[in-house]
Every structure is written in C-alpha cells, then in structure tokens.
Design an enzyme around this catalytic site. Structure first.
Site, PDB file in Angstrom:
ATOM      1  N   LYS A 186      -8.768  14.314   3.659  1.00  0.00           N
ATOM      2  CA  LYS A 186      -7.915  13.129   3.712  1.00  0.00           C
ATOM      3  C   LYS A 186      -7.025  13.297   4.930  1.00  0.00           C
ATOM      4  O   LYS A 186      -7.011  14.351   5.549  1.00  0.00           O
ATOM      5  CB  LYS A 186      -7.079  12.988   2.437  1.00  0.00           C
ATOM      6  CG  LYS A 186      -6.374  14.309   2.018  1.00  0.00           C
ATOM      7  CD  LYS A 186      -5.668  14.197   0.667  1.00  0.00           C
ATOM      8  CE  LYS A 186      -6.576  14.218  -0.533  1.00  0.00           C
ATOM      9  NZ  LYS A 186      -6.686  12.951  -1.222  1.00  0.00           N
ATOM     10  N   ARG A 187      -6.277  12.254   5.290  1.00  0.00           N
ATOM     11  CA  ARG A 187      -5.358  12.415   6.402  1.00  0.00           C
ATOM     12  C   ARG A 187      -4.370  13.543   6.113  1.00  0.00           C
ATOM     13  O   ARG A 187      -4.037  13.804   4.962  1.00  0.00           O
ATOM     14  CB  ARG A 187      -4.600  11.101   6.656  1.00  0.00           C
ATOM     15  CG  ARG A 187      -5.455  10.054   7.332  1.00  0.00           C
ATOM     16  CD  ARG A 187      -5.968  10.516   8.674  1.00  0.00           C
ATOM     17  NE  ARG A 187      -4.881  10.588   9.635  1.00  0.00           N
ATOM     18  CZ  ARG A 187      -4.681   9.732  10.626  1.00  0.00           C
ATOM     19  NH1 ARG A 187      -5.538   8.746  10.841  1.00  0.00           N
ATOM     20  NH2 ARG A 187      -3.665   9.869  11.436  1.00  0.00           N
ATOM     21  N   HIS A 232       0.786  -1.227   0.000  1.00  0.00           N
ATOM     22  CA  HIS A 232       0.000   0.000   0.000  1.00  0.00           C
ATOM     23  C   HIS A 232       0.814   1.270   0.000  1.00  0.00           C
ATOM     24  O   HIS A 232       0.251   2.357   0.039  1.00  0.00           O
ATOM     25  CB  HIS A 232      -0.932   0.040   1.216  1.00  0.00           C
ATOM     26  CG  HIS A 232      -2.173  -0.753   1.024  1.00  0.00           C
ATOM     27  ND1 HIS A 232      -3.301  -0.236   0.424  1.00  0.00           N
ATOM     28  CD2 HIS A 232      -2.460  -2.036   1.305  1.00  0.00           C
ATOM     29  CE1 HIS A 232      -4.228  -1.160   0.368  1.00  0.00           C
ATOM     30  NE2 HIS A 232      -3.747  -2.274   0.897  1.00  0.00           N
ATOM     31  N   LYS A 289     -14.355   8.492  -5.106  1.00  0.00           N
ATOM     32  CA  LYS A 289     -15.662   8.851  -4.539  1.00  0.00           C
ATOM     33  C   LYS A 289     -16.127  10.195  -5.093  1.00  0.00           C
ATOM     34  O   LYS A 289     -17.300  10.366  -5.433  1.00  0.00           O
ATOM     35  CB  LYS A 289     -15.580   8.948  -3.003  1.00  0.00           C
ATOM     36  CG  LYS A 289     -15.110   7.687  -2.300  1.00  0.00           C
ATOM     37  CD  LYS A 289     -14.833   8.001  -0.809  1.00  0.00           C
ATOM     38  CE  LYS A 289     -14.008   6.933  -0.138  1.00  0.00           C
ATOM     39  NZ  LYS A 289     -13.397   7.404   1.134  1.00  0.00           N
ATOM     40  N   LYS A 328       0.671  14.630   0.875  1.00  0.00           N
ATOM     41  CA  LYS A 328      -0.640  14.932   0.293  1.00  0.00           C
ATOM     42  C   LYS A 328      -0.794  16.419  -0.017  1.00  0.00           C
ATOM     43  O   LYS A 328      -1.716  16.845  -0.687  1.00  0.00           O
ATOM     44  CB  LYS A 328      -1.755  14.454   1.223  1.00  0.00           C
ATOM     45  CG  LYS A 328      -1.845  12.916   1.331  1.00  0.00           C
ATOM     46  CD  LYS A 328      -2.952  12.497   2.299  1.00  0.00           C
ATOM     47  CE  LYS A 328      -3.051  10.999   2.517  1.00  0.00           C
ATOM     48  NZ  LYS A 328      -3.839  10.301   1.475  1.00  0.00           N
ATOM     49  N   THR A 364      -8.383   6.834  -2.765  1.00  0.00           N
ATOM     50  CA  THR A 364      -9.719   6.315  -3.045  1.00  0.00           C
ATOM     51  C   THR A 364     -10.763   7.427  -2.949  1.00  0.00           C
ATOM     52  O   THR A 364     -11.820   7.327  -3.573  1.00  0.00           O
ATOM     53  CB  THR A 364     -10.108   5.179  -2.077  1.00  0.00           C
ATOM     54  OG1 THR A 364      -9.805   5.581  -0.743  1.00  0.00           O
ATOM     55  CG2 THR A 364      -9.372   3.897  -2.425  1.00  0.00           C
TER      56      THR A 364
END
Ligand SMILES: *Cc1c(COP(=O)(O)O)cnc(C)c1O
Length: 800
Positions: free
Chosen positions: A536-537, A347, A648, A542, A644
């Site tokens: 998101k985290r 992952h 969505k 990110k 992911t």
C-alpha cells in the site's frame, strides 16, 4: 487473427514475422478497442433514444493498470485472443506483460474509480468517467542504496493505443482575467469576462467494456492544449517565444499526476488541473444535454455528478456559472438544479488531506468562480445562522470561506444532494465528528457506501485456478455476476479434498510469484514459508513501521535464542512514498536496511526473509495478492477510511491480521473472531488516550523487548545507517505528538496476534478452512454491491 494482421500492416507497415512484441501488443489492443467501440456507439444511441438518466463520475485519478487481458476477459475472448497470439508465434503471457500500467492514480482512491467503471458498465448503468490525460502517471520507483528514487512514467507511447481522440469535442477552459457586471438596455444583467487565458481541453476517450453485457461506457481523459498554434513563419522572434511559452503554460496542466496520496498539495498548478478537467467536463455534459433537450431546465433529472473526494468540487460553482451566465437563470433556479445534480464521496478524515485553497489564489486564477463561491458561502452563512441562532462556534466549523481559505469539503456538504463515507466506521466518524453539525441539521443527506473491488479482475482474472475451483464447487460461474453466490463455497469448509485443492492453488500462485520476482530482481523467495504481505502507499498512519518493529523483534529474539518459536516467514513490502514526505522515505530506507541485514544473517536462514518489492503497482498486485497468505491491514483505528486491498486479499484466501479500522470492521464482522487475527486499540480507545495525553515513553520503559527494538533503530543495521530520527519521533515527537499513530501502544497486541497467526499456519487444515470461509464471505466486498448501493440510494438509476 486476420484482424491483428490487418492492424499490424495498416498501423506499423509490418507483417507478423517482422513485428516487435510491442507492435503486436498495440495491434491486439486496437482490435479489441474496435470491438468495444462498436458496442459503445450502440450503447450511446440507445441511451439517447431512451433519454436515459446518466451518471458522471469525476475523479482526479483512475488507476486503471493494464487493459488488454481485462477487456478480453469482459468480452469473453481471452481464449480466442490467446490462441490467435500464439498462432502468430508470440507468447500471450509475455505480450500481456508488454502493456504498461496506466498509472493515473496514487493508490486506493484511483483504483476504486477504476473498479467502479467496470462494475457500473457490467450492471448496465450509463456512466462516464472523467479525469485528466496525464502524460506522466504515478512515478516509477527505483531503490538505490536502500532509498527511493523517482523516475518519470511515460505510459502514453504504448498505453495510448486504448485512446480515441475526439478533436471535435474539444472544450475551452478560461483562466485569470477580470470580470465585470454589465447591465443590458432591457434591464437584464450579465457578466463580462475579459483578459483571460484560454486552454483547450481535448478529450481522449478510453472505451470500457462490461462483463457479459452489450453495455459499453467511456472514460474521458482531458488533454490540455494551447489554442495558439506554434508556426515559426508567422511570428517575429519575440512573438514566437511568447507563443512557445504560452503553449508550454497550457500543456503543463496535463503533464503530471501529483504523487501525494492522502495529502493536500496547495500548488496553483494543482488548482489549475482541478478547474481544467471539471470545467471541460461540465461544459461537455451541458453541450450534449442541450443538443438532446434544447434546455438545461431538466438537467438534474437527467444527470448526477458523483465527485470522488473533494478534488472535483469546482463542478459546483462551474455548473452554477453556466446556468447563471450562459443560460441567464436566476440564482434560485440555478441552485435548485445544481444542488440536485451533485453528490460527494468523502475519502478521508486526515486533517492534512482535507482540501483548503487560499482565497487569493482562487480569486486571481478563477475570478468568476470566486464570486460564485462567495455568494454560495454568504447564503449558507445566513441559513446556518438562522438555524443555529447565530451560534458562532457552529458557523465557524461549517463555514465555506474562513481565514481567507476556501474549504472544499464544507462547500460539498452545503451543495450536494448526498454525502457518503466509504465504510460503516468511516461514515460513523463523519456523522459524529468531521461533519457532526451538518449531520444534525440534515441527517438524510448522509449515506454509507462501503467500498468494493472488481472481483472479476481481482479474483477470477488474476487467480484462474481459484476461479475454476469456485465454479467447480458451486456448480456454475454464477458468482461472477452475483458475488454473494460465493457463500455456496462454505458448504466445503470441512471437505478435506477441497481444502487441499485450495492449498495447492496457493502453492502454485506462490511459485508463480516467486518466479516473477526472480526474473525481475534476481531475489529467491522461500516458498515454503508463509507469505506475509503489506503493500500500500507508505504512510505513517498505515503503520508499515509497526510491522518493521515486529520484524526487528523477531530478529533479536532469534539471536537471543536459536530455539525461539517462529513459523518461517517471508515478509513482503511494497510501497511508494510521496517524493516530499521525508518520514515515509526514511521508513522505506529502514525497510531496505533491515531486509539486507536479515537476509544475510545466518540465524534467519529458512526462518525469516524480508523483501522490499520495488515499484508496487496494479500489475504487481495482480500476481502478488493471489500468492499472499497473511494480509497486513494494521492502520491506527479511525484513520483508514476503508481500504480496498484488504478486500482483494480476502477474496484470494489470505487471512487478515488487522485492526478495527475502515472496512476491516465489516470484514471481521462477516467472518468472526475465529477467522481473523484481530488486534489493537479501537477508535474510541485511541481517541480517549489522545484526550488523556498518551505517553509512548511509558510503554518503552515498561517493556524491555520493545525497548530493545526501539534502541535498535538508533543503532541501525548492517549498513551503519542510524534511524535515531524515527526512534525520537516515536518517543518524543518532533513537531508532532510522540508516536502519533500509537505503534508502541499496539505493539504487544500486534505481537500476540502475529504469534497466533504463526501457530495457526502450522495447522494447515485450520488455516485452509479459515481461508475458504474468508473467500466464501467476501462477496459483499465486490464493487457490484457498492455500485448497486450508489444506484439505489444516491443516483436513482436502474441497473441489472
Ligand atoms: C488496491 C490498491 C491500492 C489500495 O491499497 P490499500 O491497502 O487499500 O491502501 C493501492 N495501490 C494499488 C496498486 C492497488 O491495487
């Protein structure tokens, strides 16, 4: 309705008119649970009769969220349930809100596991999930004075309604002690393990219903209990305290979910958690297998154990242990079975997330497991040495034990029948970089299975108006079981009425979300502005900070020039930071300082609003994502394995502003440049710049607007807090390379993509057309497709 009344009476001794809404929720949950339970028993009987091959999905995390409405949806009983609840004098919508999120996960990895349970069950695959029954899930986030504080998430009081405890299927897990070889008079060899501590693993099963199928599966959550009953009367004072301590030591194992996302946590309790749930799982599978077949010789024919990242890697030595020590198989026979039974999903390629455990810790906590790992490692070394003609550099890279550490990913690559990445790009990076040498030696072992999300939950259930429009346009609800059928929507790409309907739906969803935000926090969102969302985290890779830098830029430009071109925006953020991740917490502080400043600034009125949403979680995502218009997927290329939430958002008609990273690459490929706001460096370019020595300072010096933005970090905002530390990190690094995630290098490209998104938004016809095309082409990102890929290529099990 009678069923609900019955549950209220029997479980709470209450009639409907005295029941609290919490009790009412639990009564409904129990009714639904019974229905799934009936189906699950039938599924299990059928599988036993047919000796079906079983999939076991092991994951430290299952981020389930809420289940009541979802289960009712899958059982086709949302309407009757809603009517029954309303007839009993309760609001169904409020009751669904009563359910606590089952937050047994950090983010994407755990949510993926939850989506896969739904998809596999719907596709009639006998699949069981295994995890830990954490008493406390992911912490609840509160923002106090702009900063994150963490509160415990006690979900079991009410969320426990879904669980069925199976005391008679309790397993024993052993820690510590010493192992000795013993030779029996007949010359055979055995292992004597003594002086260990036993912890009981009690299964608490959650029943999983599929959509339009009688198949039902189970998520088994292992609860840690002490085998020593604490009974005051039995003990003298000293023994009593020892017993209490023993109990606490055992039960602490399932106390709390580690809140680190994409980060290894080298704590011994974490290793205990891993072995605890893995050992209980393997023992439980073996026990049932022996009851059915009388032998474990055919284990690999009947089971595949999929491990979600390296966290459950210890299944490998644990299954070896059972086959060697309990069954008395030879090493070769045991290895034959194990290496055909286990498959591994990688992952992450982030080095700080790759698991390595100190040898000493493994050896003292799990002495027998340690011996088995050493033997696996030695045999692997000889094999590799023969293959690579003793090339030390290869041996070092592939080693399982190295520098007194156990490298879990290498153990997985050695032992597993299949290794897969989670997007095309990520798998390519595994093959050419992270596992390059292993790939060269055994190319057939490597697969790609691009992640997918449960589109029944993330589209149909959470966006009922869009669901209705799709059904109306396509003439049926075929897409629910065949997500590719969404492409039929594309016929309407130029249908003005459909595009307008699509815009209306977005408007309603925005209003619904705004009402929710107002109720929760009192904040009023400007629903006329574009909802631009990054949830998101919180992680440096990110790049929430890149988004923030751009907002600072807009704010400065508005001050410099009141006529500055800006499409009205509401920037929405939601993110939890790992409690020990100081930089991430500082970025959350910055987001809150900036939001306060911007929202109070008259210059920004009706143009620029920024809100940090407290405690981002599944149930929030479910109302937010259908209301979103621009989806921020802006990680540094090569860092996000898949993502992911990007999927969505796409299904709900948000357009993506994103880099070529993770599954964004495949999204962009599906919809084309003209339906995607692409920006930024590509993976190869990032790597090349890193090789050549990236100097973020040059971007700072050469771009006055960017310089002003970075300087503003140091000055700070209305609250007077300086973010000089973040500015320094970007320009000079701080125990890390300067601007490790290439924010400055990507700033101009991001700014220009933002401008383009803003301009496109002003042309609703074009925007809505792009939105429709994104929805129409999102079917490939359904978890059903991912699960079919696993079933066909890795698990070799039949499916619907
Ligand atoms: C989908 C989801 C995630 C994953 O988001 P990414 O943007 O892919 O990292 C995280 N948290 C929650 C609550 C989610 O629903």
């Amino acid at each position: 309705m009678d069923l609900i009344i019955g549950k209220l009476r029997r479980n709470f001794g209450r009639d409907v008119d005295e029941a609290t809404s919490q009790q009412m929720f639990q009564a409904c949950a129990l009714v639904v649970r019974d229905i799934i339970s009936e189906r699950q028993l039938k599924s299990a009987d059928k599988e036993r009769d047919e000796h079906a091959r079983q999939v076991h999905y092991l994951s430290m995390e299952f981020l389930m969220g809420r289940s009541l409405r979802k289960n009712a949806y899958n059982l086709g009983m949302v309407k009757p349930l809603t009517q029954a609840i309303e007839a009993l004098g309760f609001s169904a919508a409020d009751l669904f809100e009563e359910e606590p999120d089952a937050g047994l996960g950090n983010g994407g990895l755990g949510r993926l596991a939850a989506c896969y349970l739904d998809a596999a069950t719907t596709l009639d695959i006998p699949l069981t999930g295994y995890t830990i029954c954490y008493e406390l899930g992911i912490f609840k986030q509160k923002i106090v004075d702009g900063q994150q504080i963490e509160l415990p998430d006690n979900w079991l009081d009410r969320g426990g309604a879904w669980l069925i405890t199976k005391m008679d299927e309790t397993e024993e897990v052993r820690f510590g002690g010493t192992v000795k070889d013993v030779w029996y008079p007949d010359g055979s060899h055995g292992i004597d393990h003594s002086g260990y501590t036993t912890v009981l693993a009690v299964p608490r099963d959650m029943q999983i219903a599929g959509y339009k199928t009688n198949q039902a599966n189970v998520l088994r959550l292992w609860d840690a209990k002490s085998p020593t009953p604490v009974d005051m009367s039995l003990y003298s004072a000293g023994e009593y305290l020892k017993a209490v301590e023993q109990q606490a030591n055992a039960e602490v194992i399932s106390k709390v979910l580690y809140p680190e996302d994409n980060h290894r946590e080298g704590k011994s309790l974490r290793l205990k958690q891993q072995y605890f749930f893995v050992s209980a799982t393997v023992q439980s599978i073996c026990r049932k297998h022996k009851a059915e077949y009388g032998t474990l010789r055919n284990f690999h024919e009947k089971h595949v154990l999929q491990i979600n990242d390296t966290h459950p890697t210890l299944v490998i030595p644990e299954l070896m242990r059972i086959l060697l020590d309990q069954e008395g198989y030879s090493w070769e026979d045991a290895w034959y079975i194990v290496s055909r039974s286990v498959a591994y999903t990688n992952h992450t390629v982030l080095s700080e997330a790759l698991e390595r455990w100190p040898q000493d810790l493994v050896e003292s906590l799990l002495p027998r497991i340690w011996q088995i790992i050493v033997e696996i490692s030695n045999r692997y070394q000889s094999e590799l040495s023969a293959y690579w003609n003793g090339d030390q550099s290869k041996l070092e890279k592939l080693a399982i034990i190295w520098g007194h550490e156990v490298r879990m990913a290498n153990l997985c690559v050695c032992a597993c029948s299949a290794v897969n990445g989670v997007s095309a790009l990520h798998t390519e990076i595994l093959k050419t970089d992270v596992f390059k040498d292993a790939y060269q030696r055994q190319p057939d072992k490597f697969h790609n299975v691009t992640n997918g999300v449960d589109h029944r939950r993330w589209l149909s259930e959470v966006n009922p108006e869009l669901d209705a429009l799709i059904i109306d346009c396509c003439g049926s609800d075929k897409y629910l079981l065949q997500p590719d059928a969404l492409t039929e929507l594309e016929k309407f790409a130029d249908d003005a009425a459909v595009l307008e309907k699509l815009a209306d739906i977005k408007k309603h969803n925005k209003a619904r979300f705004a009402a929710w935000v107002q109720r929760e926090s009192g904040v009023l969102l400007n629903t006329d502005a574009m909802f631009d969302v990054q949830v998101k985290r919180l992680h440096e890779y990110k790049r929430q900070l890149l988004n923030a830098l751009h907002i600072i830029y807009l704010w400065q430009q508005l001050h410099a020039n009141p006529n500055f071109e800006l499409t009205p925006r509401v920037y929405l953020f939601g993110a939890k930071a790992a409690p020990g991740y100081a930089v991430a917490k500082e970025i959350i502080h910055l987001l809150n300082s900036l939001a306060d400043t911007v929202n109070k600034d008259p210059v920004c009125k009706d143009k620029l609003q920024m809100v940090f949403l407290e405690n981002y979680r599944v149930s929030m995502a479910e109302t937010l994502i259908p209301a979103s218009e621009l989806s921020e997927q802006i990680s540094t290329a090569g860092k996000e394995a898949s993502g992911t939430s990007n999927m969505k958002f796409m299904m709900n008609g948000a357009l993506t502003i994103g880099t070529l990273d993770g599954a964004n690459v495949e999204m962009h490929q599906r919809v084309g440049d003209e339906n995607f706001f692409l920006f930024g460096l590509k993976t190869e370019e990032v790597n090349e710049m890193r090789r050549r020595g990236y100097k973020s300072y040059e971007y700072y010096m050469q771009n006055p607007a960017l310089k002003a933005v970075i300087d503003q970090l140091t000055v700070g905002f209305d609250d007077g807090v300086s973010y000089a530390g973040l500015a320094k990190r970007l320009l000079f690094g701080n125990g890390c390379p300067p601007d490790e995630y290439f924010l400055l290098a990507d700033f101009e490209s991001y700014r220009s993509a933002q401008l383009s998104a803003g301009r496109t938004y002003l042309d609703p016809k074009t925007w809505n057309r792009m939105s429709l095309i994104n929805i129409a082409r999102s079917g490939i990102f359904a978890a059903d497709r991912s699960i079919r890929d696993y079933a066909d290529e890795i698990w070799h099990v039949p499916h619907r």
